[in-house]
Design an enzyme around this catalytic site. Structure first.
Site, PDB file in Angstrom:
ATOM      1  N   LEU A   1      -6.050   7.559  -2.338  1.00 46.95           N
ATOM      2  CA  LEU A   1      -7.513   7.634  -2.585  1.00 46.95           C
ATOM      3  C   LEU A   1      -7.996   6.372  -2.888  1.00 46.95           C
ATOM      4  O   LEU A   1      -7.457   5.360  -3.878  1.00 46.95           O
ATOM      5  CB  LEU A   1      -7.727   9.034  -3.049  1.00 46.95           C
ATOM      6  CG  LEU A   1      -7.244  10.389  -2.008  1.00 46.95           C
ATOM      7  CD1 LEU A   1      -7.251  11.519  -3.411  1.00 46.95           C
ATOM      8  CD2 LEU A   1      -8.173  10.029  -0.444  1.00 46.95           C
ATOM      9  N   ASP A   2      -9.988   5.861  -2.759  1.00 46.26           N
ATOM     10  CA  ASP A   2      -9.864   5.377  -3.312  1.00 46.26           C
ATOM     11  C   ASP A   2      -9.886   5.705  -4.980  1.00 46.26           C
ATOM     12  O   ASP A   2      -9.924   6.938  -4.831  1.00 46.26           O
ATOM     13  CB  ASP A   2     -11.780   5.052  -3.480  1.00 46.26           C
ATOM     14  CG  ASP A   2     -11.765   4.869  -2.028  1.00 46.26           C
ATOM     15  OD1 ASP A   2     -11.064   3.678  -1.127  1.00 46.26           O
ATOM     16  OD2 ASP A   2     -12.579   4.826  -1.146  1.00 46.26           O
ATOM     17  N   LYS A   3     -10.099   4.924  -6.190  1.00 47.81           N
ATOM     18  CA  LYS A   3     -10.416   5.137  -7.366  1.00 47.81           C
ATOM     19  C   LYS A   3     -11.626   6.137  -7.654  1.00 47.81           C
ATOM     20  O   LYS A   3     -10.749   6.839  -8.957  1.00 47.81           O
ATOM     21  CB  LYS A   3     -10.409   3.561  -8.046  1.00 47.81           C
ATOM     22  CG  LYS A   3     -10.710   3.442 -10.020  1.00 47.81           C
ATOM     23  CD  LYS A   3     -11.054   2.464 -10.145  1.00 47.81           C
ATOM     24  CE  LYS A   3     -11.374   2.555 -12.007  1.00 47.81           C
ATOM     25  NZ  LYS A   3     -11.971   1.381 -12.680  1.00 47.81           N
TER      26      LYS A   3
END
Length: 244
Positions: free
Chosen positions: A75-77
């Protein structure tokens, strides 16, 4: 989607310190899989900028296993919510095949977007490619040279100039939901790359709400609770805490 947080097996003994506080964020655990409620604001693995990442805390999630779990996807940051980890080599390999195959993993993301679509549901088909080497993971829509990318969306609520969407990625391109929403004219609130976060000051309002798949004979179907930073925005669009 059902929350299977109570369906857990294996050795429940704690394995030393938990510096990132990940154990209370375990939504589901069996002998092969952990589903973690990823907090927003921390990268899942090491990048060129270094710093603390989620993987640094995985030793606290061994729960009796000899080795810590490993990421099955990313998942993105700044995206929160359901993150799947494999606990054994066999499970990690099987999860890799599941996530690589079209339609084998059901993902639902909740987003608060600015403005919002005029229709109540639809599909965004916009091919994506990396912008350039200097921008790393930043993506652009490119109908001539991009990879096929498709997102299904449905409006769950509206209010105060925002909309609450359920977004389902048919494909799994980097930043797909973020750039598709912006391309369609309703950027995700708090997006610093494709939206207007520099002016709004909001955190990214994108949450991996639910994930479901079958591994072997075990059905895994998990829902992540709404993060604190999205509660106000969702509330403007009609969400109520008792709704989950």
């Amino acid at each position: 989607m059902a929350n299977d947080a109570g369906k857990r097996s294996g050795n429940g003994a704690e394995d030393g310190p938990d510096p990132l506080g990940l154990r209370p964020r375990v939504l589901y655990r069996d002998d092969a899989v952990i589903v973690l409620d990823k907090p927003a604001g921390i990268a899942v693995h090491k990048g060129p900028k270094g710093g603390i990442v989620l993987e640094d805390g995985f030793d606290a999630l061994r729960f009796g296993q000899a080795q810590p779990p490993q990421l099955a996807h990313r998942l993105d940051k700044d995206t929160s919510g359901c993150l799947v980890l494999g606990r054994t080599g066999e499970a990690i390999a099987a999860l890799g095949r599941l996530f690589a195959a079209k339609g084998r993993v059901e993902k639902h993301y909740w987003a608060v977007v600015q403005g919002g679509p005029t229709a109540d549901e639809g599909t965004i088909d916009a091919p994506l490619r990396k912008r350039d080497a200097a921008r790393g993971w930043w993506m652009v829509v490119d109908h001539a040279n991009g990879q096929p990318s498709s997102t299904i969306w449905r409006v769950l609520g509206r209010g105060a100039g925002f909309a609450w969407l359920d977004m389902i990625p048919v494909t799994g391109r980097t930043h797909q939901l973020r750039i598709h929403a912006a391309h369609a004219g309703f950027p995700i609130l708090g997006d610093p790359i494709y939206g207007q976060a520099a002016r709004s000051g909001a955190h990214l309002h994108l949450h991996a709400r639910g994930i479901a798949f079958t591994l072997g004979h075990q059905r895994v179907d998990v829902t992540a609770p709404v993060p604190d930073h999205m509660r106000a925005g969702l509330g403007l669009c009609g969400w109520r805490p008792e709704a989950g």
